[in-house]
Design a protein around this motif. Structure first.
Motif, PDB file in Angstrom:
ATOM      1  N   SER A 185       0.822  -1.190   0.000  1.00  0.00           N
ATOM      2  CA  SER A 185       0.000   0.000   0.000  1.00  0.00           C
ATOM      3  C   SER A 185       0.866   1.254   0.000  1.00  0.00           C
ATOM      4  O   SER A 185       0.352   2.363   0.005  1.00  0.00           O
ATOM      5  CB  SER A 185      -0.904  -0.002   1.228  1.00  0.00           C
ATOM      6  N   ALA A 186       2.184   1.061  -0.002  1.00  0.00           N
ATOM      7  CA  ALA A 186       3.081   2.216   0.041  1.00  0.00           C
ATOM      8  C   ALA A 186       3.052   2.941  -1.290  1.00  0.00           C
ATOM      9  O   ALA A 186       2.640   2.403  -2.305  1.00  0.00           O
ATOM     10  CB  ALA A 186       4.505   1.751   0.353  1.00  0.00           C
ATOM     11  N   MET A 187       3.505   4.194  -1.251  1.00  0.00           N
ATOM     12  CA  MET A 187       3.612   4.957  -2.480  1.00  0.00           C
ATOM     13  C   MET A 187       4.689   4.344  -3.374  1.00  0.00           C
ATOM     14  O   MET A 187       5.737   3.924  -2.888  1.00  0.00           O
ATOM     15  CB  MET A 187       3.979   6.404  -2.158  1.00  0.00           C
ATOM     16  N   GLN A 188       4.423   4.313  -4.673  1.00  0.00           N
ATOM     17  CA  GLN A 188       5.383   3.711  -5.595  1.00  0.00           C
ATOM     18  C   GLN A 188       5.829   4.748  -6.619  1.00  0.00           C
ATOM     19  O   GLN A 188       5.187   5.772  -6.795  1.00  0.00           O
ATOM     20  CB  GLN A 188       4.737   2.523  -6.304  1.00  0.00           C
ATOM     21  N   PHE A 189       6.950   4.443  -7.281  1.00  0.00           N
ATOM     22  CA  PHE A 189       7.553   5.336  -8.280  1.00  0.00           C
ATOM     23  C   PHE A 189       7.834   6.711  -7.670  1.00  0.00           C
ATOM     24  O   PHE A 189       7.630   7.752  -8.295  1.00  0.00           O
ATOM     25  CB  PHE A 189       6.638   5.496  -9.507  1.00  0.00           C
ATOM     26  N   VAL A 190       8.255   6.711  -6.418  1.00  0.00           N
ATOM     27  CA  VAL A 190       8.384   7.971  -5.684  1.00  0.00           C
ATOM     28  C   VAL A 190       9.547   8.802  -6.237  1.00  0.00           C
ATOM     29  O   VAL A 190      10.603   8.283  -6.562  1.00  0.00           O
ATOM     30  CB  VAL A 190       8.593   7.698  -4.184  1.00  0.00           C
ATOM     31  N   GLU A 191       9.306  10.091  -6.353  1.00  0.00           N
ATOM     32  CA  GLU A 191      10.374  11.044  -6.693  1.00  0.00           C
ATOM     33  C   GLU A 191      10.318  12.142  -5.655  1.00  0.00           C
ATOM     34  O   GLU A 191       9.243  12.588  -5.275  1.00  0.00           O
ATOM     35  CB  GLU A 191      10.131  11.667  -8.075  1.00  0.00           C
ATOM     36  N   GLN A 192      11.489  12.565  -5.205  1.00  0.00           N
ATOM     37  CA  GLN A 192      11.480  13.663  -4.238  1.00  0.00           C
ATOM     38  C   GLN A 192      12.659  14.571  -4.478  1.00  0.00           C
ATOM     39  O   GLN A 192      13.795  14.119  -4.603  1.00  0.00           O
ATOM     40  CB  GLN A 192      11.504  13.132  -2.805  1.00  0.00           C
ATOM     41  N   ALA A 193      12.383  15.871  -4.564  1.00  0.00           N
ATOM     42  CA  ALA A 193      13.447  16.856  -4.691  1.00  0.00           C
ATOM     43  C   ALA A 193      12.976  18.110  -4.004  1.00  0.00           C
ATOM     44  O   ALA A 193      11.777  18.383  -3.946  1.00  0.00           O
ATOM     45  CB  ALA A 193      13.733  17.133  -6.159  1.00  0.00           C
ATOM     46  N   SER A 194      13.911  18.845  -3.473  1.00  0.00           N
ATOM     47  CA  SER A 194      13.527  20.065  -2.797  1.00  0.00           C
ATOM     48  C   SER A 194      13.118  21.109  -3.822  1.00  0.00           C
ATOM     49  O   SER A 194      13.693  21.211  -4.906  1.00  0.00           O
ATOM     50  CB  SER A 194      14.712  20.574  -1.971  1.00  0.00           C
ATOM     51  N   TRP A 195      12.075  21.846  -3.481  1.00  0.00           N
ATOM     52  CA  TRP A 195      11.592  22.829  -4.444  1.00  0.00           C
ATOM     53  C   TRP A 195      11.769  24.236  -3.856  1.00  0.00           C
ATOM     54  O   TRP A 195      12.553  25.024  -4.365  1.00  0.00           O
ATOM     55  CB  TRP A 195      10.130  22.523  -4.784  1.00  0.00           C
ATOM     56  N   ILE A 196      11.078  24.510  -2.759  1.00  0.00           N
ATOM     57  CA  ILE A 196      11.261  25.805  -2.101  1.00  0.00           C
ATOM     58  C   ILE A 196      11.715  25.487  -0.679  1.00  0.00           C
ATOM     59  O   ILE A 196      10.908  25.279   0.227  1.00  0.00           O
ATOM     60  CB  ILE A 196       9.959  26.613  -2.093  1.00  0.00           C
ATOM     61  N   ALA A 197      13.020  25.395  -0.542  1.00  0.00           N
ATOM     62  CA  ALA A 197      13.587  24.875   0.684  1.00  0.00           C
ATOM     63  C   ALA A 197      13.156  25.628   1.952  1.00  0.00           C
ATOM     64  O   ALA A 197      12.852  24.992   2.965  1.00  0.00           O
ATOM     65  CB  ALA A 197      15.105  24.824   0.575  1.00  0.00           C
ATOM     66  N   PRO A 198      13.111  26.959   1.937  1.00  0.00           N
ATOM     67  CA  PRO A 198      12.789  27.666   3.197  1.00  0.00           C
ATOM     68  C   PRO A 198      11.456  27.235   3.803  1.00  0.00           C
ATOM     69  O   PRO A 198      11.288  27.245   5.010  1.00  0.00           O
ATOM     70  CB  PRO A 198      12.738  29.128   2.784  1.00  0.00           C
ATOM     71  N   PHE A 199      10.525  26.896   2.965  1.00  0.00           N
ATOM     72  CA  PHE A 199       9.232  26.481   3.506  1.00  0.00           C
ATOM     73  C   PHE A 199       9.061  24.972   3.444  1.00  0.00           C
ATOM     74  O   PHE A 199       7.950  24.471   3.600  1.00  0.00           O
ATOM     75  CB  PHE A 199       8.100  27.175   2.747  1.00  0.00           C
ATOM     76  N   ASN A 200      10.152  24.292   3.174  1.00  0.00           N
ATOM     77  CA  ASN A 200      10.097  22.833   3.163  1.00  0.00           C
ATOM     78  C   ASN A 200       9.083  22.310   2.147  1.00  0.00           C
ATOM     79  O   ASN A 200       8.364  21.356   2.404  1.00  0.00           O
ATOM     80  CB  ASN A 200       9.762  22.324   4.578  1.00  0.00           C
ATOM     81  N   ILE A 201       9.022  23.004   1.009  1.00  0.00           N
ATOM     82  CA  ILE A 201       8.107  22.561  -0.053  1.00  0.00           C
ATOM     83  C   ILE A 201       8.903  21.702  -1.023  1.00  0.00           C
ATOM     84  O   ILE A 201       9.997  22.101  -1.448  1.00  0.00           O
ATOM     85  CB  ILE A 201       7.484  23.762  -0.786  1.00  0.00           C
ATOM     86  N   ASN A 202       8.368  20.526  -1.315  1.00  0.00           N
ATOM     87  CA  ASN A 202       9.116  19.570  -2.124  1.00  0.00           C
ATOM     88  C   ASN A 202       8.392  19.211  -3.404  1.00  0.00           C
ATOM     89  O   ASN A 202       7.168  19.265  -3.479  1.00  0.00           O
ATOM     90  CB  ASN A 202       9.347  18.283  -1.333  1.00  0.00           C
ATOM     91  N   TYR A 203       9.205  18.879  -4.391  1.00  0.00           N
ATOM     92  CA  TYR A 203       8.655  18.262  -5.596  1.00  0.00           C
ATOM     93  C   TYR A 203       8.592  16.770  -5.293  1.00  0.00           C
ATOM     94  O   TYR A 203       9.517  16.032  -5.533  1.00  0.00           O
ATOM     95  CB  TYR A 203       9.578  18.560  -6.784  1.00  0.00           C
ATOM     96  N   HIS A 204       7.469  16.361  -4.699  1.00  0.00           N
ATOM     97  CA  HIS A 204       7.361  15.010  -4.154  1.00  0.00           C
ATOM     98  C   HIS A 204       6.218  14.293  -4.865  1.00  0.00           C
ATOM     99  O   HIS A 204       5.057  14.683  -4.736  1.00  0.00           O
ATOM    100  CB  HIS A 204       7.096  15.109  -2.644  1.00  0.00           C
ATOM    101  N   LEU A 205       6.586  13.254  -5.620  1.00  0.00           N
ATOM    102  CA  LEU A 205       5.572  12.527  -6.391  1.00  0.00           C
ATOM    103  C   LEU A 205       5.517  11.071  -5.961  1.00  0.00           C
ATOM    104  O   LEU A 205       6.501  10.522  -5.475  1.00  0.00           O
ATOM    105  CB  LEU A 205       5.889  12.571  -7.893  1.00  0.00           C
ATOM    106  N   GLY A 206       4.375  10.446  -6.188  1.00  0.00           N
ATOM    107  CA  GLY A 206       4.229   9.019  -5.912  1.00  0.00           C
ATOM    108  C   GLY A 206       2.791   8.615  -6.175  1.00  0.00           C
ATOM    109  O   GLY A 206       1.886   9.458  -6.117  1.00  0.00           O
ATOM    110  N   VAL A 207       2.591   7.358  -6.513  1.00  0.00           N
ATOM    111  CA  VAL A 207       1.221   6.879  -6.709  1.00  0.00           C
ATOM    112  C   VAL A 207       0.998   5.603  -5.902  1.00  0.00           C
ATOM    113  O   VAL A 207       1.931   4.850  -5.638  1.00  0.00           O
ATOM    114  CB  VAL A 207       0.896   6.580  -8.188  1.00  0.00           C
ATOM    115  N   ASP A 208      -0.254   5.384  -5.521  1.00  0.00           N
ATOM    116  CA  ASP A 208      -0.638   4.114  -4.915  1.00  0.00           C
ATOM    117  C   ASP A 208      -1.799   3.541  -5.733  1.00  0.00           C
ATOM    118  O   ASP A 208      -2.114   4.050  -6.808  1.00  0.00           O
ATOM    119  CB  ASP A 208      -1.007   4.299  -3.443  1.00  0.00           C
ATOM    120  N   GLY A 209      -2.398   2.499  -5.224  1.00  0.00           N
ATOM    121  CA  GLY A 209      -3.463   1.837  -5.982  1.00  0.00           C
ATOM    122  C   GLY A 209      -4.684   2.701  -6.198  1.00  0.00           C
ATOM    123  O   GLY A 209      -5.522   2.397  -7.046  1.00  0.00           O
ATOM    124  N   ILE A 210      -4.789   3.772  -5.421  1.00  0.00           N
ATOM    125  CA  ILE A 210      -5.942   4.654  -5.591  1.00  0.00           C
ATOM    126  C   ILE A 210      -5.707   5.645  -6.727  1.00  0.00           C
ATOM    127  O   ILE A 210      -6.588   5.897  -7.529  1.00  0.00           O
ATOM    128  CB  ILE A 210      -6.228   5.391  -4.259  1.00  0.00           C
TER     129      ILE A 210
END
Lengths: 674, 493
Positions: free
Chosen positions: B59-84
């Motif tokens: 049930s975990a997120m798959q094909f996950v990608e994570q990179a920092s986007w706007i670091a000061p606010f801890n906003i990330n380019y964070h992707l992933g999909v699950d069965g939903i």
């Protein structure tokens, strides 16, 4: 080939035929369409015989073909249950279907939709087989709706006729009302049994016999009663039981072969089959059985009355079908499931015969269906005449004919039943015998005997549908001076082939089906609570004795007097029916309007739904939500904006000053946050 | 490569859209169409490995990608999909192809811009389904409004400006509250925008209810749920065919998806607390809207209302909080993508020929367009939930789940079997059956190869999913079970 492939072959062969004739209906020649479909059904029929022999040898099968869906702990599968009930239905369906396919070559030969028609009836055969062969409720529902779809397509086959496309929509929607109950019943089964598999559910049924559920207020309802009544509502739609019967007479708008196959022999009996299949559940609720009994009895009697006044030959047969379906339902309510299936089988043959005979008459009359334009046809259509006579004799229960054994057994069973409503049902089925004999022979005499009335000034072809008929060459009738003619062999051969079982199948099958162990382990009867079959067995001393003894019973004399009266009315003194019609015009109007069911539905349900829809739309969506809330808030915004406009001075220093104050306020809030 | 599948799913159509945009004026229209189709097909191809490479067991997120986007606010380019979410990425890419095909001959002005808008929107919609960062989600969520707004406003019908603005304001109103909720969660979680972090965040009941309501406003508008649904019929009526298809097939799913990604896991106790309200609103959508659909004179409005009723089944399924209900609702969402898309395409086929959507202008279409009539019959039956079509599966599961939940809820929901069949078949009868109604119908030409192609593909999808839905639900099991377990655990201390 192993048996499992044979089971698969039975439904898939007609499906293949349907696909060939359907997908390529515009390119392939006619002979290919009918050959492909007939071949498919013939394969299904022969394979069914092989399976029948295998089942007679004591084998049965319950297994999965594929898993359709899984969710949570529930599994939904497509699978087959092959036992004696299934194989009986398979034989009935494939044999009648084969005859109807053959007959269609003659009946539809001038129709531009020839290939499409063959595709539909083969698709129907596939759907019906999936329904009866199912081993679970889900697939049953699949087949249930699929036969409904094909019925919809076939009733509206002549899609330019307004009455046909009204009738098919009506049929679909009324059936949906039944399905509404059916799916709730299936839901209750799944929720409380945890499975939709027949075997699992039936095995678990006894332990849930006394389970109650809270449906309404504080009263506890028996789970079995609620579930069975919900399931039976589905059967009421498909098997046209009062008050969901209204679609069946209108379904006669479809071509006659499908009236025989779908609306007499097979599809409409799906409800009967379903209740018989679920006998382990229904046996656990006397309330549900009483409900079934009363609904069936009402249908049997009151739909019979309507048959008396019809002038359209197909409608007479249609009302007789309704009435006979009522008889089968009565048998179910009396816990005589095997008798219901027995009557289902005999009825399939003789009613298909009667419909195809009526169709042959319609061909001979050049698509005139009004019996007032017929008369004396026996001279011109001898095969149709004899076979129709056989069908009628079987229908009214003449001793030794198929219908006698099944119908008499139903009447006996009701007489022996002690369930609530059995007295009313007994009265209804007894009176029904007289009515059935009367209208059947009224039709017989009007069509085949008496004065030749064809080729003269026409009554309207459809009797009660005076508003229709665009230029349509399906319905022209005989020109003055023209004579009817016997139909071609593709029409008469099925008539003869169906006449044979209409005579003998009852005699052959009664002993094993009702009193032998044919249905042992398939149909479950609680002998202690409902000892009907046992008592029936006690009275039974062989098929010949039963027929001979019948002559001394009131049932026989009721049927006899019905025939005699119709002979007197329609052959001897045709002025009497007219006088009665004039004298009792109130009753006639009631019958002519079919007890006002249609009017009621049209005004209350159809009209009410449209009124409600318009009210919710105009009052709710347009006036309240859009008018008041959406556009109202837009106006509110507009009003605020006119105030806000004041702040838009256009001077940079105003804005700068406001910004600085804003930043300070935000910073203050930020640093003082909790 | 496989590490960037989700980025590819998002950016392939967007880049393709930009390329199409650069073909400029309508002189290059054939080139624009060709490139758009190429981009859409590529867009689908890059999503296919999401299904083939998907691990059904977790049930975990798959094909996950994570990179920092706007670091000061801890906003990330964070992707992933699950069965939903995974099925919707593929569905979206698939629908994009159909939309490009549907507008092939019909759109003759600003062809490049039209196709670009759809491609870019496709990428943005994928972004919504893939985003695991609250801000990233919000950006995609809002950005996707713009192309749709433009599509309705530029290529729409006579009343398009009213419809476009109504659509925009309605949805914007919802998203403002959503933004506030996101910022609140950022502070509450000690500076995280990760949606998965928020799932684990303990919150007291009052906070949960406020958050739930803020989400509700945003998502209910998108679904749309009664009573914030009135923008949808207007938007559909004015939108060009392609716009209606994307709107119905994908855009309506965003709100429902939001419930599963935000409302249920972030505010589980509030979800339980307010499930009665949600079920009530869903049943109103099913019944009330069903009757409203019955009396519509405009085919598109009728199908639009029917969409609302079908989406009512989705929200109903979610808030019964049992596996049958939630999975049934997800199946219904996918099926509705096929069926409503097909219904709007069918109406588009008729509109392209007759330039009318009024039922009264038609009658006897089967006489001149038999092939079309056969397809339209199949999709109408699917819309009415006939077994062996995809429309049945979700309805069946939700109704069965409802019986388990409460008999009378099921009773109310099952009325759709009657009402849904009534409005669909009544429309079909008046449009398709009967004698040729007028000279315009007499001159109709049956569907051409292009139209046959997209209708046939949808027909295969509808039948395939109806006959064998197992592959669709298999991928959902782990995620749905995990979600339900999560929702069953109280966040209250």
């Amino acid at each position: 080939m192993d048996m499992k492939s044979l089971y698969l072959l039975v439904p898939l062969a007609p499906l293949a035929g349907a696909i060939v004739a359907g997908l390529f209906c515009r390119v392939i020649p006619r002979w290919l369409a009918h050959t492909a479909t007939i071949l498919g059904v013939a394969v299904a029929f022969i394979t069914s015989i092989v399976i029948f022999q295998d089942v007679l040898a004591g084998n049965s099968f319950n297994g999965t073909v594929y898993q359709w869906l899984a969710s949570g702990e529930y599994k939904f599968e497509v699978g087959f249950l092959i036992d004696k009930l299934t194989v009986t239905m398979m034989l009935v369906v494939t044999s009648v279907s084969l005859m109807v396919h053959l007959y269609t070559i003659g009946y539809m030969q001038e129709d531009p939709g020839y290939n499409r028609f063959f595709s539909y009836i083969s698709l129907f055969t596939f759907s019906m087989l999936m329904l009866v062969m199912s081993n679970n409720f889900m697939q049953l529902f699949f087949g249930w709706e699929a036969v409904g779809l094909v019925s919809y397509l076939l009733i509206g086959f002549w899609y330019t006729r307004p009455t046909a496309i009204f009738a098919n929509m009506k049929a679909f929607l009324v059936n949906r009302v039944g399905d509404f109950g059916f799916i709730l019943g299936i839901g209750l089964v799944l929720a409380h049994f945890g499975s939709l598999d027949y075997a699992t559910v039936f095995a678990k049924a006894p332990e849930l016999a006394n389970k109650t559920i809270n449906i309404w207020g504080s009263a506890d309802w028996s789970l079995m009663t609620v579930a069975c009544i919900c399931l039976f509502i589905g059967a009421m739609g498909k098997s046209a039981q009062v008050p969901l019967h209204v679609w069946l007479p209108d379904s006669m708008e479809g071509p006659t072969p499908i009236s025989a196959l779908i609306h007499a022999a097979t599809m409409v009996t799906a409800g009967i089959f379903m209740v018989a299949r679920m006998s382990p559940l229904f046996e656990l609720s006397d309330t549900a059985l009483s409900f079934v009994l009363v609904i069936g009895a009402t249908t049997a009697l009151f739909m019979g009355f309507l048959g008396i006044i019809q002038n359209d030959i197909k409608r007479v047969v249609a009302y007789s079908t309704l009435s006979q379906l009522g008889y089968m339902t009565v048998a179910l309510g009396a816990s005589a499931y095997s008798v219901a299936i027995f009557h289902l089988m005999t009825h399939a043959f003789f009613k298909a015969l009667l419909f195809l005979g009526a169709g042959s008459v319609i061909i001979g009359m050049h698509h005139d269906q009004d019996m007032r334009n017929m008369g004396g046809l026996r001279k011109y259509m001898p095969i149709t005449w004899i076979t129709s006579l056989i069908g009628s004799l079987a229908l009214i229960g003449t001793p030794f004919f198929a219908g006698f054994y099944s119908k008499d057994s139903i009447i006996e069973a009701v007489a022996l039943s002690n369930i609530a409503g059995a007295k009313y049902a007994y009265f209804a089925v007894m009176a029904g015998v007289f009515i059935t004999a009367f209208y059947s022979f009224r039709m017989y005499f009007l069509v085949f005997h008496g004065e030749e009335r064809f080729g003269k000034a026409h009554h309207d072809h459809h009797g009660d549908h005076e508003d229709e008929e665009p230029a349509d060459d399906h319905h022209h009738g005989l020109a003055p001076g023209q004579k009817p003619h016997e139909s071609p062999w593709v029409v008469t051969v099925p008539l003869i082939a169906l006449a044979i079982p209409s005579v003998i199948i009852g005699y052959i099958a009664i002993e094993p089906m009702l009193f032998g162990d044919y249905f042992k382990g398939v149909i479950h009867v609680n002998e202690e609570a409902h000892p009907v079959m046992e008592a029936l067995h006690h009275h039974f001393h062989g098929a010949v004795a039963m027929a001979l003894h019948a002559v001394t019973t009131p049932v026989f004399w009721l049927a006899f007097s019905g025939v005699a009266l119709s002979w007197f009315f329609y052959m001897k003194r045709p002025d009497i029916p007219a006088a009665i019609k004039a004298r009792f015009s109130g009753i006639y109007t009631l019958l002519d309007n079919k007890y006002y069911f249609d009017k009621f539905n049209e005004v209350v349900f159809a009209g009410g739904a449209r009124l409600l829809g318009r009210g919710l739309w105009k009052g709710g969506d347009v006036a309240l939500i859009d008018g008041l809330l959406v556009n109202g808030s837009a106006r509110l915004v507009g009003a605020i904006a006119s105030v806000v406009r004041f702040f838009q001075s256009g001077y940079i220093y105003h804005y700068a000053f406001t910004m600085i104050i804003g930043v300070f306020v935000l910073l203050t809030l930020w640093f003082n946050r909790a | 490569m496989s590490g960037y599948l989700l980025s590819l799913a998002i950016w392939t159509p967007i880049v393709a859209g930009l390329v199409v945009l650069f073909t400029g004026s309508d002189r290059n229209a054939p080139l624009a169409r060709g490139l758009a189709l190429l981009g859409a097909v590529l867009g689908l191809l890059v999503t296919l490995p999401l299904y083939t490479g998907f691990d059904k067991a977790t049930s975990a997120m798959q094909f996950v990608e994570q990179a920092s986007w706007i670091a000061p606010f801890n906003i990330n380019y964070h992707l992933g999909v699950d069965g939903i979410s995974m099925p919707f990425v593929i569905l979206n890419a698939f629908i994009t192809i159909l939309v490009v095909l549907a507008g092939w001959k019909v759109i003759e002005q600003r062809v490049a811009q039209y196709n670009a808008a759809f491609l870019i929107m496709s990428g943005l919609l994928n972004g919504i389904f893939c985003a695991l960062d609250g801000v990233l989600f919000y950006v995609f969520f809002e950005a996707s409004l713009i192309p749709l707004y433009l599509i309705i406003g530029m290529w729409g019908g006579p009343n398009r400006v009213y419809a476009a603005i109504k659509f925009f304001l309605y949805t914007l109103m919802g998203s403002l509250l959503f933004l506030i909720a996101l910022i609140y969660l950022f502070f509450q979680s000690g500076g995280s925008f990760s949606i998965q972090d928020w799932h684990q965040l303990p919150l007291d009941l009052t906070t949960q209810i406020w958050l739930f309501l803020a989400f509700l406003v945003a998502f209910a508008v998108k679904v749309p749920m009664w009573p914030v649904h009135t923008w949808l019929p207007d938007a559909h009526v004015e939108a060009p065919t392609g716009g209606s298809v994307v709107l119905a097939a994908i855009a309506l799913k965003l709100g429902a998806y939001g419930f599963l990604r935000f409302s249920l896991p972030i505010a589980p106790d509030a979800s339980h607390e307010l499930s009665g309200l949600m079920i009530g609103l869903s049943l109103i959508a099913v019944i009330y809207i069903g009757f409203v659909a019955l009396v519509q004179a405009d085919m598109k409005k009728l199908v639009a209302y029917s969409s609302i009723a079908h989406m009512g089944f989705v929200t109903l399924g979610f808030f019964m909080l049992n596996p049958l209900g939630v999975e049934g609702a997800l199946v219904q969402m996918i099926s509705h993508g096929f069926v409503s898309g097909a219904m709007f395409l069918c109406i588009g086929v008729l509109y392209d020929r007759m330039h009318s959507r009024q039922i009264a202008d038609y009658g006897g279409v089967v006489n001149t367009m038999p092939k079309f009539a056969a397809f339209f019959m199949l999709f109408s039956m699917a819309n009415a939930g006939l077994p062996a079509t995809s429309g049945f599966v979700g309805e069946f599961m939700v109704i069965l789940g409802a019986v388990e939940y409460n008999f009378w809820v099921a009773f109310a929901a099952a009325t759709t079997m009657i009402v849904g069949a009534a409005y669909t078949l009544w429309m079909y009868k008046r449009v398709v059956f009967g004698a040729v109604a007028n000279s315009h119908v007499a001159e109709l030409e049956d569907i051409n190869a292009r139209e046959f192609f997209f209708l046939a593909i949808l027909a295969l999808c509808v039948l395939g999913m109806g006959l064998y839905p197992l592959p669709f639900t298999e991928v959902m099991h782990a995620s749905v079970n995990d979600l339900l377990q999560h929702v069953a655990q109280s966040k209250l201390q």
